[in-house]
Design an enzyme around this catalytic site. Structure first.
Site, mmCIF file in Angstrom:
data_model
loop_
_atom_site.group_PDB
_atom_site.id
_atom_site.type_symbol
_atom_site.label_atom_id
_atom_site.label_comp_id
_atom_site.label_asym_id
_atom_site.label_seq_id
_atom_site.Cartn_x
_atom_site.Cartn_y
_atom_site.Cartn_z
ATOM 1 N N SER A 10 0.851 -1.190 0.000
ATOM 2 C CA SER A 10 0.000 0.000 0.000
ATOM 3 C C SER A 10 0.889 1.243 0.000
ATOM 4 C CB SER A 10 -0.895 0.026 1.233
ATOM 5 O OG SER A 10 -1.520 1.292 1.302
ATOM 6 N N HIS A 35 -0.812 -0.910 -4.517
ATOM 7 C CA HIS A 35 -2.139 -0.567 -4.002
ATOM 8 C C HIS A 35 -2.191 0.938 -3.739
ATOM 9 C CE1 HIS A 35 -5.952 -1.502 -1.954
ATOM 10 N NE2 HIS A 35 -5.585 -0.638 -1.008
ATOM 11 N N ASP A 37 -4.442 4.078 -2.431
ATOM 12 C CA ASP A 37 -5.610 4.419 -1.622
ATOM 13 C C ASP A 37 -6.095 5.834 -1.936
ATOM 14 O OD1 ASP A 37 -6.146 2.083 0.106
ATOM 15 O OD2 ASP A 37 -4.084 2.426 0.773
ATOM 16 N N MET A 39 -8.699 8.544 -1.121
ATOM 17 C CA MET A 39 -9.650 8.910 -0.049
ATOM 18 C C MET A 39 -10.096 10.350 -0.252
ATOM 19 S SD MET A 39 -7.770 7.360 3.301
ATOM 20 C CE MET A 39 -6.865 5.813 3.264
ATOM 21 N N HIS A 68 -8.004 1.680 -4.834
ATOM 22 C CA HIS A 68 -9.047 1.440 -3.829
ATOM 23 C C HIS A 68 -9.708 2.783 -3.543
ATOM 24 C CE1 HIS A 68 -9.828 0.221 0.685
ATOM 25 N NE2 HIS A 68 -10.951 0.352 0.003
ATOM 26 N N MET A 70 -11.956 5.008 -1.718
ATOM 27 C CA MET A 70 -12.720 5.263 -0.486
ATOM 28 C C MET A 70 -13.343 6.642 -0.629
ATOM 29 S SD MET A 70 -9.960 3.556 2.073
ATOM 30 C CE MET A 70 -8.714 3.642 0.791
ATOM 31 N N MET A 143 -12.259 -5.554 3.810
ATOM 32 C CA MET A 143 -11.496 -4.679 4.715
ATOM 33 C C MET A 143 -11.306 -5.381 6.055
ATOM 34 S SD MET A 143 -10.642 -1.817 3.206
ATOM 35 C CE MET A 143 -9.859 -1.163 4.671
ATOM 36 N N GLY A 148 -9.435 4.153 6.145
ATOM 37 C CA GLY A 148 -9.064 5.539 6.442
ATOM 38 C C GLY A 148 -7.587 5.737 6.730
ATOM 39 N N PHE A 149 -6.981 4.768 7.416
ATOM 40 C CA PHE A 149 -5.599 4.967 7.841
ATOM 41 C C PHE A 149 -4.804 3.665 7.792
ATOM 42 C CE2 PHE A 149 -8.321 8.038 9.888
ATOM 43 C CZ PHE A 149 -7.675 9.244 9.622
ATOM 44 N N GLY A 150 -3.502 3.798 7.555
ATOM 45 C CA GLY A 150 -2.616 2.649 7.643
ATOM 46 C C GLY A 150 -2.256 2.401 9.103
ATOM 47 N N ASP A 177 -7.214 -6.216 3.224
ATOM 48 C CA ASP A 177 -6.557 -4.910 3.337
ATOM 49 C C ASP A 177 -6.694 -4.383 4.760
ATOM 50 O OD1 ASP A 177 -5.565 -2.356 2.947
ATOM 51 O OD2 ASP A 177 -7.159 -1.706 1.571
ATOM 52 N N GLY A 178 -5.539 -4.233 5.413
ATOM 53 C CA GLY A 178 -5.519 -3.646 6.745
ATOM 54 C C GLY A 178 -4.892 -4.555 7.784
ATOM 55 N N GLY A 199 0.770 -2.289 4.006
ATOM 56 C CA GLY A 199 1.438 -0.992 4.026
ATOM 57 C C GLY A 199 2.556 -0.952 5.040
ATOM 58 N N SER A 200 2.197 -0.742 6.301
ATOM 59 C CA SER A 200 3.238 -0.530 7.314
ATOM 60 C C SER A 200 4.157 -1.732 7.495
ATOM 61 C CB SER A 200 2.611 -0.106 8.638
ATOM 62 O OG SER A 200 1.442 -0.832 8.889
HETATM 63 C C1 DX5 Z 1 -6.723 1.727 4.876
HETATM 64 C C2 DX5 Z 1 -6.186 1.415 3.514
HETATM 65 C C3 DX5 Z 1 -5.085 0.435 3.493
HETATM 66 C C4 DX5 Z 1 -3.878 0.795 4.327
HETATM 67 C C5 DX5 Z 1 -3.283 -0.473 4.845
HETATM 68 O O1 DX5 Z 1 -7.911 2.420 4.748
HETATM 69 O O2 DX5 Z 1 -7.223 0.917 2.674
HETATM 70 O O3 DX5 Z 1 -4.728 0.109 2.177
HETATM 71 O O4 DX5 Z 1 -2.916 1.517 3.628
HETATM 72 O O5 DX5 Z 1 -2.214 -0.179 5.669
HETATM 73 P P1 DX5 Z 1 -1.638 -1.222 6.726
HETATM 74 O O6 DX5 Z 1 -1.131 -2.398 5.965
HETATM 75 O O7 DX5 Z 1 -0.549 -0.448 7.405
HETATM 76 O O8 DX5 Z 1 -2.752 -1.593 7.660
HETATM 77 ZN ZN ZN Z 2 -6.668 0.141 0.678
#
Ligand code: DX5
Ligand code: ZN
Length: 226
Positions: A10, A35, A37, A39, A68, A70, A143, A148-150, A177-178, A199-200
Site C-alpha cells: 500500500s 495498491h 488508496d 480517499m 481502492h 474510499m 477490509m 481511512g488509515f494505515g 486490506d488492513g 502498508g506498514s
Molecule cells: C486503509 C487502507 C489500506 C492501508 C493499509 O484504509 O485501505 O490500504 O494503507 O495499511 P496497513 O497495511 O498499514 O494496515
Molecule cells: Zn486500501
C-alpha cells in the site's frame, strides 16, 4: 484452484514526495501490484491522492495500479481514473447500492478491472449480487480494518467473510486490506485470501523483500488446499 498470489504494497505508507522511486523500490522487492488508496475526506476521515497523482505515477511505471476508492461518489471518479492509467478500480458497496451495475459497466468500458470493497460492519451477502451478475466484478476486497488509515490492527473476525467467499467462489480474486504482515498473513491465506495489501508491515520492515516473499509463499501454500 486457479487463483494466483498478488502482493500489493500500500503506497499510503510510502514517501509520497518520492512516489516514483518508492514504487520502483517495491517492484524490485517483488511486489505484484501497487495498491493506491484514494480517499476523499468524506467517505473516510482522511484525504489522500486522486487521478492527477495516478497520472503522474503512470509515466514512471507499467505496474498494475490497484486503486481502492474510499470515496462517496465512485462513479464520478471512473473516467478520470481510467484516463489517468489506473488498472483496477475497486469501489465500496456501501455507497453503490443504487448504481453498481452502471459502475461496473463504465469501469470495464474504459479498460479497468472492477472490484468491490466492503467495510468491517457490512455483511458479506451484500456483495454476492455483484459477483453473480452477468457483468460481474473481478475481485472482492474484504477490509480487515476500518478504512481511512494505515497502521491499524488486523480484525481476525473478518476471516469468516473470506471463508464464505472462497467456499462459494473457488476462483475469485479475494483481497484483504488492513493490518496484514508476517504475524497475520496465515489467518488471511488459510481463510482463502490471495490478494494481499500491506502498508506498514512492508514499508517498515528492515527487509521488505523478505516480507513480500513470505506473504507470497503463504498464499501459494494455502491455495493448494482449495
Ligand atoms: C486503509 C487502507 C489500506 C492501508 C493499509 O484504509 O485501505 O490500504 O494503507 O495499511 P496497513 O497495511 O498499514 O494496515
Ligand atoms: Zn486500501
Amino acid at each position: 484452484m486457479g487463483v494466483t498470489p498478488k502482493i500489493a504494497p500500500s503506497m499510503l505508507s510510502s514517501d509520497f514526495a518520492n512516489l516514483a522511486s518508492e514504487a520502483k523500490r517495491m517492484l524490485d522487492f517483488g511486489a505484484d501490484w501497487l495498491h493506491m488508496d484514494i480517499m476523499d475526506g468524506h467517505f473516510v476521515p482522511n484525504l489522500t491522492i486522486g487521478a492527477p497523482v495516478i497520472e503522474s505515477l503512470r509515466k514512471h511505471t507499467n505496474a498494475y495500479l490497484d486503486c481502492h476508492l474510499m470515496v462517496t461518489n465512485p462513479i464520478d471518479y471512473v473516467e478520470p481514473m481510467g484516463k489517468a492509467g489506473a488498472s483496477g478500480f475497486t469501489f465500496h458497496v456501501e455507497v453503490s447500492k443504487e448504481n453498481w451495475q452502471e459502475l461496473i459497466g463504465r469501469i470495464k468500458s474504459i479498460g479497468m478491472r472492477p472490484g468491490v470493497a466492503l467495510k468491517p460492519g457490512t455483511p458479506i451477502e451484500d456483495v454476492y449480487p455483484l459477483i453473480d451478475s452477468e457483468n460481474p466484478v473481478g475481485m472482492v476486497l474484504v477490509m480487515t480494518v476500518e478504512p481511512g488509515f494505515g497502521g491499524q490492527k488486523f480484525m481476525p473476525e473478518m476471516m469468516d467473510k473470506v471463508r464464505a467467499l472462497r467456499k462459494k467462489y473457488p476462483s475469485l480474486d479475494i483481497e484483504v486490506d488492513g493490518g496484514l504482515g508476517p504475524s497475520t498473513i496465515e489467518m488471511a491465506t488459510s481463510a482463502g485470501a490471495n490478494c494481499i495489501v500491506a502498508g506498514s508491515s512492508v514499508f517498515g520492515a528492515p527487509e521488505p523483500a523478505a516480507v513480500i516473499s513470505l506473504m507470497r509463499k503463504s498464499v501459494s501454500e494455502n491455495q493448494e488446499k482449495y
